[in-house]
Design an enzyme around this catalytic site. Structure first.
Site, short mmCIF file in Angstrom:
data_model
loop_
_atom_site.label_atom_id
_atom_site.label_comp_id
_atom_site.label_asym_id
_atom_site.label_seq_id
_atom_site.Cartn_x
_atom_site.Cartn_y
_atom_site.Cartn_z
N THR A 50 0.84 -1.20 0.00
CA THR A 50 0.00 0.00 0.00
C THR A 50 0.87 1.25 0.00
O THR A 50 0.65 2.18 -0.79
CB THR A 50 -0.94 -0.01 1.23
OG1 THR A 50 -1.76 -1.18 1.15
CG2 THR A 50 -1.82 1.22 1.28
N CYS A 108 -9.15 -7.42 1.07
CA CYS A 108 -9.36 -6.09 1.63
C CYS A 108 -10.84 -5.71 1.67
O CYS A 108 -11.20 -4.81 2.41
CB CYS A 108 -8.59 -5.06 0.82
SG CYS A 108 -6.87 -5.51 0.72
N1 PLP Z 1 -1.53 -4.38 -4.36
C1 PLP Z 1 -2.02 -5.60 -4.55
C2 PLP Z 1 -2.17 -6.12 -5.94
C3 PLP Z 1 -2.38 -6.40 -3.46
O1 PLP Z 1 -2.87 -7.62 -3.65
C4 PLP Z 1 -2.23 -5.87 -2.15
C5 PLP Z 1 -2.68 -6.63 -0.97
O2 PLP Z 1 -3.67 -7.33 -0.99
C6 PLP Z 1 -1.69 -4.58 -2.01
C7 PLP Z 1 -1.35 -3.86 -3.12
C8 PLP Z 1 -1.47 -3.99 -0.65
O3 PLP Z 1 -0.33 -4.59 -0.05
P1 PLP Z 1 -0.09 -4.53 1.53
O4 PLP Z 1 -1.05 -5.48 2.15
O5 PLP Z 1 1.34 -4.98 1.70
O6 PLP Z 1 -0.27 -3.13 1.94
#
Ligand code: PLP
Length: 383
Positions: free
Chosen positions: A79, A331
């Site tokens: 993120t 999410c």
């Molecule tokens: N981008 C993608 C494609 C993801 O699948 C995710 C998490 O599900 C994220 C970004 C976010 O990553 P993080 O959980 O390390 O913040």
């Protein structure tokens, strides 16, 4: 119920949400946490050792994606990496009210970074995808304008597993002198990722998606590309991302990535067998379903839409049998609304609500995939 007996009873098939931490990476993290607790910025020799661990980790990670160590910036995860990449380019050009080009199937980390920039006066162009989830080259060519500053298109989709033709998409952006970022959070550690070959300018990754710890990741930034600092403060991360480094987690991330990359081909073959076993089982049972995301997908990643079923009910019924799968992306799995990705793929309406995501990981076996297939077939056929 202890964590140990909890994990031995369940079949965990939600590896796109997060992966179990690799045992060696965990052991390393604990050891470093105990022995190397000093601040890496201090002047004594204990801290010098920590700086050496940081540098070794940077080198290991760079080698895994064919980058240079100074092109790797440690972050708190996917993120943050996505936010940093997109916002740094847009904010540096804010007075020109820049255009951002992205796709309709990005993770919320990208889409909501773009939404925040829209509130500041930027324009956001979301490219549609075909029914496999792939962005078209023509659509990208048409959407890039004189005001476009950055194109951000993911390497692999977190819901349906589609792998985008990022190399060709980056070439289109570069022909028009635009910066290209890719969210490779689902790809790094699972499929070969070579930043030189892909030709991307920035790339986001997250450790917990490749059997590393949670809360740590990295952003690759091509040498020569100047980006704004993300967090102001001390001079950590080449004065671009301040804050005392989480050395144990960073070292564990580097080890987990190195280990996954070493056995990537073998793991991918096993994951493909797991996916095939599940599909065969469902087909043999006569279940009416669609596999979303086209042929070019992440290994072991299945987005399945069952006709006239409810994905959430399927997920809960599997949960009662100690099988963990997702309905949409992790999410937004607590909300019942249909995901923006499935809508963008135009999954037919009699199937779209019956979607679950089964994502096998390196700890899954083909026999577990068979069990999932058998139980899911029984649930679908109403036994
Ligand atoms: N981008 C993608 C494609 C993801 O699948 C995710 C998490 O599900 C994220 C970004 C976010 O990553 P993080 O959980 O390390 O913040």
């Amino acid at each position: 119920m202890t964590a140990a007996n909890f994990s031995s009873e369940i079949i965990y098939a939600d590896n796109a949400a997060t992966t179990p931490i690799d045992a060696d990476a965990l052991a390393l993290m604990v050891e470093l946490q105990k022995k190397f607790f000093a601040n890496p910025s201090a002047a004594y020799s204990l801290s010098r050792q920590l700086r050496k661990i940081l540098q070794d980790s940077r080198e290991k990670i760079a080698a895994c994606i064919n980058a240079e160590p100074y092109e790797i910036f440690f972050t708190s995860g996917g993120t943050e990496s996505d936010n940093w990449a997109i916002k740094s380019v847009a904010l540096a050009n804010l007075s020109e009210r820049p255009d951002i080009v992205t796709s309709a199937v990005e993770h919320k980390a990208v889409l909501n970074s773009c939404a925040a920039l829209k509130n500041l006066g930027c324009t956001v162009n979301k490219l549609p995808v075909d029914y496999n989830g792939t962005v078209s080259f023509d659509a990208l060519r048409k959407k890039i304008t004189r005001r476009t500053k950055i194109v951000s298109i993911m390497l692999a989709n977190n819901e349906v597993g589609t792998i985008q033709p990022v190399k060709a998409l980056a070439e289109i952006a570069h022909d028009k002198r635009k910066i290209f970022h890719t969210d490779a959070v689902q790809a790094v550690g699972h499929i070969p990722v070579d930043v030189e070959n892909l030709g991307v300018d920035m790339l986001s990754a997250s450790a917990h998606k490749f059997n590393g710890p949670k809360g740590v990741g990295f952003l690759y930034v091509r040498e020569g590309l100047r980006i704004l600092p993300y967090i102001d403060g001390g001079d950590q991360e080449f004065s671009k991302r301040a804050g005392t480094e989480n050395v144990p987690a960073i070292a564990a991330m580097a080890l987990a990535l190195e280990k996954n990359c070493r056995v990537m081909r073998k793991t991918a073959a096993k994951l493909s067998s797991c996916a095939k076993t599940l599909i065969d089982c469902l087909r043999n049972s006569g279940a009416d379903f669609i596999v979303n995301g086209g042929e070019n997908r992440l290994p072991g990643h299945l987005s399945l839409s069952f006709r006239n079923c409810d994905g959430e009910t399927l997920m809960h019924r599997l949960d009662l049998k100690n099988i963990c799968v997702a309905t949409g992306s992790a999410c937004n799995s607590r909300r019942t609304e249909i995901s923006h990705v499935l809508k963008a793929l135009k999954v037919p309406k009699e199937y779209i609500r019956g979607t679950i995501r089964v994502t096998f990981g390196k700890d899954n076996s083909v026999s577990e995939a068979e069990t999932v297939g058998k139980i899911l077939s029984e649930i679908i056929s109403g036994k």
